[in-house]
Scaffold this active site. Structure first.
Site, short mmCIF file in Angstrom:
data_model
loop_
_atom_site.label_atom_id
_atom_site.label_comp_id
_atom_site.label_asym_id
_atom_site.label_seq_id
_atom_site.Cartn_x
_atom_site.Cartn_y
_atom_site.Cartn_z
N SER A 156 -10.63 17.27 29.10
CA SER A 156 -9.73 18.43 29.01
C SER A 156 -10.40 19.58 29.75
CB SER A 156 -9.55 18.80 27.54
OG SER A 156 -8.98 20.08 27.40
N TYR A 160 -12.56 20.21 18.80
CA TYR A 160 -11.97 19.70 20.04
C TYR A 160 -12.86 20.02 21.23
CZ TYR A 160 -8.14 18.71 23.36
OH TYR A 160 -7.37 18.19 24.37
#
Ligand code: NAD
Length: 257
Positions: free
Chosen positions: A139, A152
């Protein structure tokens, strides 16, 4: 090296980016193993639909990637794994002092540790076949941080680090390992964040998307699952044979800032 007939295992692929990559791979003649933690009729129907549309072999294998042994079993059950796409992921947003421990553990297990287990199980198969590709869907949060996303961001930075290690351990073999770092892509994972964002900032949907979600994405457009499928396919091509241990951003300019 022709891709036709090779087998790709894509974790978390009954939805969103994983499914987009599966569609691109099947259209390119690859056999595909779809996966998620559910075992519904529609999961298997998806496999049938893809197989029929592209004349390739597509199977759906249930495995809960929060569990290391199930992640390893997924690869064993697939029987072949020329291309491994570690894509499964979840999100939870909360300040670190309020972050539920169970959510932290689940995010680290699914977004990071599962890729350790699948890679460990898949590398011997790639070595035996004499060719392989490991593609980790990280990401922009593997390269940059945002508040309220501690687990995350930690998992995504972790998977970028692990990608480099796998690349070094396979550097003199016909195997590459890379991470794709998407910015915002409109998938169920992002869709779920929209109502909270609208409520928190008292905004309508369009304003919340442009001004909050896409605030850091200079293009002001979502990346698409099809673009991510194309990027993954490129990493499988001969042109990408010397690309290893790196990240490819598909983020509308986010990490240029
Ligand atoms: P999504 O929710 O559509 O897909 C996530 C997939 O993971 C689903 O198939 C889900 O079933 C699967 N999954 C979740 N828990 C699982 C478990 N325990 N075992 C097996 N499978 C499980 O979301 P997405 O946006 O397509 O996300 C895919 C990946 O892309 C994730 O790793 C995510 O972090 C990453 N990503 C997404 C975006 C975005 O904007 N959507 C941006 C950057 C990175």
């Amino acid at each position: 090296m022709a891709l036709t007939g090779k087998t790709a295992v894509i974790t978390g692929s009954n939805s969103g980016i994983g499914l987009g990559i599966a569609r691109s791979f099947a259209a390119a003649g690859l056999n595909v193993v779809l996966n998620s933690y559910t075992d519904r009729k529609e999961d298997h129907a998806l496999a049938e639909e893809l197989a029929k549309a592209h004349g390739v072999d597509v199977r759906y294998i249930k495995a809960d990637l929060a569990k290391g042994d199930e992640a390893r079993n997924l690869i064993e059950e697939a029987g072949a794994c020329d291309i491994l796409v570690n894509n499964a992921g979840i999100q939870h947003v909360a300040g670190i002092d309020e972050f539920p421990t169970a959510k932290w553990d689940a995010i680290i297990a699914i977004n990071l540790s599962s890729a350790f287990h699948t890679t460990a199980a898949a590398l011997p198969m790639m070595r035996k076949a004499g060719w392989g590709r490991v593609i980790n869907i990280a990401s922009a949060h593997g390269l940059r941080a945002s508040p309220y996303k501690s687990a995350y961001v930690a998992a995504k930075h972790g998977i970028v680090g692990m990608t480099k290690v796998v690349a070094l351990e396979t550097a003199q073999e016909p195997i590459t390992a890379n991470a794709i770092c998407p910015g915002y892509v409109l998938t169920p994972l992002v869709e779920e964040q929209i109502p909270d964002t609208m409520k928190k900032y008292d905004m309508d949907r369009e304003t919340a998307i442009k001004e909050v979600l896409l605030d850091r994405q200079p293009s002001k457009e979502f990346a698409t699952t099809d673009q991510l499928g194309g990027t993954a396919l490129f990493l499988c091509s001969d042109h990408a044979a010397q690309i290893t241990g790196t990240t490819i951003s598909v983020d509308g300019g986010w990490t240029a800032m």
